[in-house]
Enzyme design. Structure first.
Site, PDB file in Angstrom:
ATOM      1  N   VAL A 106       0.812  -1.224   0.000  1.00 53.29           N
ATOM      2  CA  VAL A 106       0.000   0.000   0.000  1.00 53.29           C
ATOM      3  C   VAL A 106       0.841   1.267   0.000  1.00 53.29           C
ATOM      4  O   VAL A 106       0.336   2.346  -0.321  1.00 53.29           O
ATOM      5  CB  VAL A 106      -0.984   0.038   1.198  1.00 53.29           C
ATOM      6  CG1 VAL A 106      -2.043  -1.040   1.064  1.00 53.29           C
ATOM      7  CG2 VAL A 106      -0.238  -0.047   2.518  1.00 53.29           C
ATOM      8  N   ASN A 147      -6.779  -1.392   6.797  1.00 53.52           N
ATOM      9  CA  ASN A 147      -6.300  -2.080   7.992  1.00 53.52           C
ATOM     10  C   ASN A 147      -4.794  -2.332   7.952  1.00 53.52           C
ATOM     11  O   ASN A 147      -4.184  -2.561   8.994  1.00 53.52           O
ATOM     12  CB  ASN A 147      -7.043  -3.413   8.143  1.00 53.52           C
ATOM     13  CG  ASN A 147      -6.488  -4.251   9.273  1.00 53.52           C
ATOM     14  OD1 ASN A 147      -6.673  -3.948  10.452  1.00 53.52           O
ATOM     15  ND2 ASN A 147      -5.762  -5.315   8.930  1.00 53.52           N
ATOM     16  N   SER A 185      -5.813   3.539  16.066  1.00 56.04           N
ATOM     17  CA  SER A 185      -5.396   2.909  17.321  1.00 56.04           C
ATOM     18  C   SER A 185      -5.577   3.893  18.457  1.00 56.04           C
ATOM     19  O   SER A 185      -5.473   5.111  18.256  1.00 56.04           O
ATOM     20  CB  SER A 185      -3.925   2.487  17.240  1.00 56.04           C
ATOM     21  OG  SER A 185      -3.439   2.079  18.517  1.00 56.04           O
ATOM     22  N   TYR A 231       4.701   5.111  15.841  1.00 49.55           N
ATOM     23  CA  TYR A 231       3.422   4.446  15.568  1.00 49.55           C
ATOM     24  C   TYR A 231       2.255   5.348  15.947  1.00 49.55           C
ATOM     25  O   TYR A 231       1.292   5.504  15.183  1.00 49.55           O
ATOM     26  CB  TYR A 231       3.362   3.141  16.358  1.00 49.55           C
ATOM     27  CG  TYR A 231       2.072   2.372  16.237  1.00 49.55           C
ATOM     28  CD1 TYR A 231       1.768   1.645  15.093  1.00 49.55           C
ATOM     29  CD2 TYR A 231       1.147   2.360  17.281  1.00 49.55           C
ATOM     30  CE1 TYR A 231       0.584   0.926  14.978  1.00 49.55           C
ATOM     31  CE2 TYR A 231      -0.033   1.644  17.184  1.00 49.55           C
ATOM     32  CZ  TYR A 231      -0.313   0.929  16.031  1.00 49.55           C
ATOM     33  OH  TYR A 231      -1.486   0.230  15.935  1.00 49.55           O
ATOM     34  N   ALA A 232       2.351   5.980  17.132  1.00 47.70           N
ATOM     35  CA  ALA A 232       1.290   6.866  17.581  1.00 47.70           C
ATOM     36  C   ALA A 232       1.092   8.022  16.612  1.00 47.70           C
ATOM     37  O   ALA A 232      -0.041   8.409  16.300  1.00 47.70           O
ATOM     38  CB  ALA A 232       1.612   7.398  18.976  1.00 47.70           C
ATOM     39  N   ALA A 233       2.184   8.580  16.124  1.00 48.82           N
ATOM     40  CA  ALA A 233       2.094   9.691  15.180  1.00 48.82           C
ATOM     41  C   ALA A 233       1.402   9.267  13.884  1.00 48.82           C
ATOM     42  O   ALA A 233       0.562   9.994  13.336  1.00 48.82           O
ATOM     43  CB  ALA A 233       3.485  10.236  14.877  1.00 48.82           C
ATOM     44  N   SER A 234       1.735   8.067  13.408  1.00 49.12           N
ATOM     45  CA  SER A 234       1.111   7.587  12.165  1.00 49.12           C
ATOM     46  C   SER A 234      -0.383   7.385  12.346  1.00 49.12           C
ATOM     47  O   SER A 234      -1.186   7.719  11.463  1.00 49.12           O
ATOM     48  CB  SER A 234       1.783   6.292  11.697  1.00 49.12           C
ATOM     49  OG  SER A 234       1.473   5.187  12.542  1.00 49.12           O
ATOM     50  N   LYS A 235      -0.781   6.854  13.505  1.00 44.29           N
ATOM     51  CA  LYS A 235      -2.197   6.591  13.745  1.00 44.29           C
ATOM     52  C   LYS A 235      -2.965   7.882  14.053  1.00 44.29           C
ATOM     53  O   LYS A 235      -4.153   8.005  13.726  1.00 44.29           O
ATOM     54  CB  LYS A 235      -2.356   5.576  14.875  1.00 44.29           C
ATOM     55  CG  LYS A 235      -1.872   4.177  14.511  1.00 44.29           C
ATOM     56  CD  LYS A 235      -2.609   3.619  13.292  1.00 44.29           C
ATOM     57  CE  LYS A 235      -2.256   2.169  13.016  1.00 44.29           C
ATOM     58  NZ  LYS A 235      -3.007   1.615  11.850  1.00 44.29           N
TER      59      LYS A 235
END
Length: 249
Positions: free
Chosen positions: A63, A89, A141, A156-160
């Site tokens: 993706v 997802n 998330s 990860y938090a920044a991406s979500k």
């Protein structure tokens, strides 16, 4: 719920939450298309679906590759004539601390978790506008609200968090064209990501959750089914937590 004649595209549908979503929509009679970088694993889910007498197809896709994503979406549209529901997802997680993370780590996280959502939505949005119909469901998330911690690192938090912001923007722009865009924020879920949590560590982790249980992938899939259904036709721009009560504070 009955999704007969609906075409549902799911990225990252080969395992965990994605697998549960694919199976749930197939059992609701949707035409399920799984797009996943791991074609072999995705085909195992396809086999599960077809053995139950339902319809599924697999496309191998990274993706983060915009050109490949558009080409795949165009192929699906040519074969099925439409895409009714897009469920983003596909994603990765990395438990490195911020101080141990590199620019390469950042680029990989953003390219898959956030740019991947941009790529699929960019390819699907125009046809949904033309049809004046579409459902977009992005799997974010609780880490995107809390800033990571035990639920994922800072990258990860920044991406979500970016996924959450994009979802709200899509809801605003898509609303006048009959497009609903919503996000689901799972908390800790019984997938391979929790394999490291055993014994006392697992019990301590559970004690932070008011319902005292981790989510099952099907808990998330059930919310996706609802948001894609006509029962949720007046819901858009919502960020729904499936976390056992973690976000009560």
């Amino acid at each position: 719920m009955d999704f007969k004649d609906k075409v549902v595209v799911i990225t990252g549908g080969s395992q965990g939450i994605g697998r549960a979503i694919a199976l749930s929509f197939a059992r609701a009679k949707a035409k399920v298309i799984i797009m996943d970088i791991n074609k072999e694993l995705a085909e195992k889910v396809q086999d599960e679906i077809t053995k139950e007498g339902f319809d599924a197809k697999v496309y191998k896709l990274d993706v983060s590759n915009a050109e490949e994503t558009k080409k795949t979406i165009d192929e699906i549209t040519a074969e099925y004539g439409k895409i009714d529901v897009l469920i983003n997802n596909a994603g990765i997680v990395d438990t490195k601390r911020f101080v141990d993370s590199s620019e390469k780590d950042w680029d990989r996280m953003i390219n898959i978790n956030l740019k991947g959502v941009f790529n699929t939505c960019s390819a699907v949005f125009p046809q949904m506008i033309a049809r004046k119909y579409g459902k977009i469901i992005n799997i974010a998330s609780v880490a995107g609200k809390r800033g990571g911690g035990i639920f994922g690192n800072t990258l990860y938090a920044a991406s979500k968090a970016g996924v959450i912001g994009m979802t709200k923007g899509l809801a605003r722009e898509g609303g006048p064209y009959g497009i609903n865009a919503n996000a689901i924020c799972p908390g800790p879920t019984n997938t391979p990501m929790l394999d490291d949590f055993t014994g006392e560590k697992r019990e301590n982790f559970l004690n932070t959750i008011p319902l005292r249980r981790f989510a099952d992938p099907e808990d998330v899939a059930n919310v996706a089914l609802f948001l894609a259904s006509d029962m949720a036709k007046h819901i858009t721009g919502e960020i729904t937590d499936v976390d056992g009560g973690i976000m009560l504070d």
